[in-house]
Each structure stands twice: as structure tokens, then as C-alpha cells.
Design a protein around this motif. Sequence first.
Motif, PDB file in Angstrom:
ATOM      1  N   GLU A  90       8.750 -26.225 105.404  1.00  0.00           N
ATOM      2  CA  GLU A  90       8.566 -26.927 106.681  1.00  0.00           C
ATOM      3  C   GLU A  90       7.519 -28.031 106.540  1.00  0.00           C
ATOM      4  O   GLU A  90       7.692 -29.142 107.049  1.00  0.00           O
ATOM      5  N   LEU A  91       6.440 -27.739 105.844  1.00  0.00           N
ATOM      6  CA  LEU A  91       5.401 -28.752 105.616  1.00  0.00           C
ATOM      7  C   LEU A  91       5.924 -29.889 104.742  1.00  0.00           C
ATOM      8  O   LEU A  91       5.636 -31.059 105.006  1.00  0.00           O
ATOM      9  N   GLN A  92       6.687 -29.570 103.718  1.00  0.00           N
ATOM     10  CA  GLN A  92       7.239 -30.616 102.854  1.00  0.00           C
ATOM     11  C   GLN A  92       8.177 -31.528 103.646  1.00  0.00           C
ATOM     12  O   GLN A  92       8.134 -32.752 103.483  1.00  0.00           O
ATOM     13  N   LYS A  93       9.012 -30.956 104.504  1.00  0.00           N
ATOM     14  CA  LYS A  93       9.892 -31.780 105.343  1.00  0.00           C
ATOM     15  C   LYS A  93       9.067 -32.705 106.231  1.00  0.00           C
ATOM     16  O   LYS A  93       9.390 -33.879 106.394  1.00  0.00           O
TER      17      LYS A  93
ATOM     18  N   SER B  29      -7.918 -31.750 116.529  1.00  0.00           N
ATOM     19  CA  SER B  29      -9.009 -31.921 115.563  1.00  0.00           C
ATOM     20  C   SER B  29      -9.091 -30.771 114.560  1.00  0.00           C
ATOM     21  O   SER B  29      -9.810 -30.864 113.563  1.00  0.00           O
ATOM     22  N   ASP B  30      -8.353 -29.688 114.802  1.00  0.00           N
ATOM     23  CA  ASP B  30      -8.305 -28.566 113.860  1.00  0.00           C
ATOM     24  C   ASP B  30      -7.212 -28.744 112.805  1.00  0.00           C
ATOM     25  O   ASP B  30      -7.227 -28.078 111.777  1.00  0.00           O
ATOM     26  N   LEU B  31      -6.238 -29.583 113.108  1.00  0.00           N
ATOM     27  CA  LEU B  31      -5.052 -29.728 112.260  1.00  0.00           C
ATOM     28  C   LEU B  31      -5.211 -30.946 111.359  1.00  0.00           C
ATOM     29  O   LEU B  31      -4.760 -32.044 111.677  1.00  0.00           O
ATOM     30  N   LEU B  32      -5.840 -30.730 110.215  1.00  0.00           N
ATOM     31  CA  LEU B  32      -6.236 -31.856 109.368  1.00  0.00           C
ATOM     32  C   LEU B  32      -5.631 -31.798 107.974  1.00  0.00           C
ATOM     33  O   LEU B  32      -5.432 -30.733 107.401  1.00  0.00           O
ATOM     34  N   PHE B  33      -5.369 -33.003 107.456  1.00  0.00           N
ATOM     35  CA  PHE B  33      -5.102 -33.237 106.051  1.00  0.00           C
ATOM     36  C   PHE B  33      -6.294 -34.043 105.540  1.00  0.00           C
ATOM     37  O   PHE B  33      -6.807 -34.906 106.248  1.00  0.00           O
ATOM     38  N   TYR B  34      -6.715 -33.779 104.291  1.00  0.00           N
ATOM     39  CA  TYR B  34      -7.882 -34.458 103.733  1.00  0.00           C
ATOM     40  C   TYR B  34      -7.456 -35.472 102.678  1.00  0.00           C
ATOM     41  O   TYR B  34      -6.728 -35.142 101.744  1.00  0.00           O
TER      42      TYR B  34
ATOM     43  N   VAL C 278      -3.456 -25.659 110.148  1.00  0.00           N
ATOM     44  CA  VAL C 278      -2.126 -26.256 109.942  1.00  0.00           C
ATOM     45  C   VAL C 278      -1.163 -25.174 109.470  1.00  0.00           C
ATOM     46  O   VAL C 278      -0.035 -25.060 109.981  1.00  0.00           O
ATOM     47  N   PHE C 279      -1.589 -24.386 108.497  1.00  0.00           N
ATOM     48  CA  PHE C 279      -0.718 -23.323 107.992  1.00  0.00           C
ATOM     49  C   PHE C 279      -0.377 -22.327 109.098  1.00  0.00           C
ATOM     50  O   PHE C 279       0.769 -21.881 109.203  1.00  0.00           O
ATOM     51  N   ASP C 280      -1.353 -21.997 109.937  1.00  0.00           N
ATOM     52  CA  ASP C 280      -1.096 -21.069 111.043  1.00  0.00           C
ATOM     53  C   ASP C 280      -0.061 -21.630 112.006  1.00  0.00           C
ATOM     54  O   ASP C 280       0.881 -20.933 112.408  1.00  0.00           O
ATOM     55  N   VAL C 281      -0.218 -22.876 112.390  1.00  0.00           N
ATOM     56  CA  VAL C 281       0.684 -23.497 113.363  1.00  0.00           C
ATOM     57  C   VAL C 281       2.098 -23.600 112.799  1.00  0.00           C
ATOM     58  O   VAL C 281       3.078 -23.293 113.482  1.00  0.00           O
ATOM     59  N   VAL C 282       2.203 -24.020 111.553  1.00  0.00           N
ATOM     60  CA  VAL C 282       3.535 -24.168 110.949  1.00  0.00           C
ATOM     61  C   VAL C 282       4.212 -22.806 110.810  1.00  0.00           C
ATOM     62  O   VAL C 282       5.391 -22.649 111.142  1.00  0.00           O
ATOM     63  N   LEU C 283       3.468 -21.808 110.350  1.00  0.00           N
ATOM     64  CA  LEU C 283       4.059 -20.474 110.226  1.00  0.00           C
ATOM     65  C   LEU C 283       4.477 -19.935 111.589  1.00  0.00           C
ATOM     66  O   LEU C 283       5.574 -19.372 111.729  1.00  0.00           O
ATOM     67  N   TYR C 284       3.647 -20.112 112.584  1.00  0.00           N
ATOM     68  CA  TYR C 284       3.988 -19.635 113.929  1.00  0.00           C
ATOM     69  C   TYR C 284       5.258 -20.317 114.435  1.00  0.00           C
ATOM     70  O   TYR C 284       6.120 -19.667 115.027  1.00  0.00           O
ATOM     71  N   ASN C 285       5.400 -21.596 114.150  1.00  0.00           N
ATOM     72  CA  ASN C 285       6.609 -22.329 114.525  1.00  0.00           C
ATOM     73  C   ASN C 285       7.834 -21.738 113.834  1.00  0.00           C
ATOM     74  O   ASN C 285       8.870 -21.503 114.470  1.00  0.00           O
TER      75      ASN C 285
END
Length: 137
Positions: free
Chosen positions: A83-86, A22-27, A37-44
Motif C-alpha cells: 500500500e505504501l509503495q503504491k 504533523s505525525d505522518l512524516l517522511f524524512y 504512517v505505518f499505523d494509519v496504512v495498516l489500519y486502512n
Amino acid sequence: PGTFCKLMHMRTEMEVLGYRFSDLLFYKETGDISPAVFDVVLYNVLNQYDPGAANSFYDAVMSGDEATKAQYHDQYWQYTKEELQKHVDGTLKDLDKWSEKAQSYDIYTHPRVPLILQHNQFVKETFLNVKANLDNM
């Protein structure tokens, strides 16, 4: 309204950083992306290419050190964006494939097809708005 950004393949990173789906949202209307989302992707990304930096970024997230988090986001922005664009592009392709498959089903034996198609359209519109934002960042 927001919708889950579909980062199922980063569930471990999400949980390690203390986030929930519920924290990982697109609007939908704005194409905005929640900060988690940015935190999770960067951490990955950091875990794959620079584990030491991943550990430091983790510490910043856990301690609420927004300044250090911002430094990491600035330094590695291009990798996060790619990574997000992919992810967004791949999800859009999948949605088209799934909707095409759903349309081939007989509505009498599969009565939920209209609901599935409606959901897929909502998600597609959301992801297209996110894509437009990412492409302009």
C-alpha cells in the motif's frame, strides 16, 4: 527535515487513531517513515479486508499496547508495504505531472511557479528516498 507523507485519502483513519498530519512524516535525508504512517496504512488495509482485526489493532493503538501493534505490523507487513509503495509511486508520478504543468506557466503571470517547483523537487527527493527504503525492506 520531515514532510507530510501526503496520505490525504487516509484522513479518516488518521483521525480515528488520534494522529495529526504533523505525525505522518517522511524524512528527506534518510527516507525514514514515521511510525504513525505505518499505523494509519495498516489500519486502512485492515478496515478493507479484516474489520475484526482492524478493531483489535485500533484497541492496541489506543491503549498503547506496543507488543500487540508489533504483532499486527509483522503479520500484515507485506500488505502495508504494498500500500505504501503504491502511494509513493503514484505521488511521484503526480509530482512529475504537476511540475511539468507548472513549467508551462508564464512566470510573469504566475510568480509563484519557482516556489512551487522548488517544493515539488523537495517532495520528490523525499519520496525517492522513501521509495529506496521501501524497496529494500
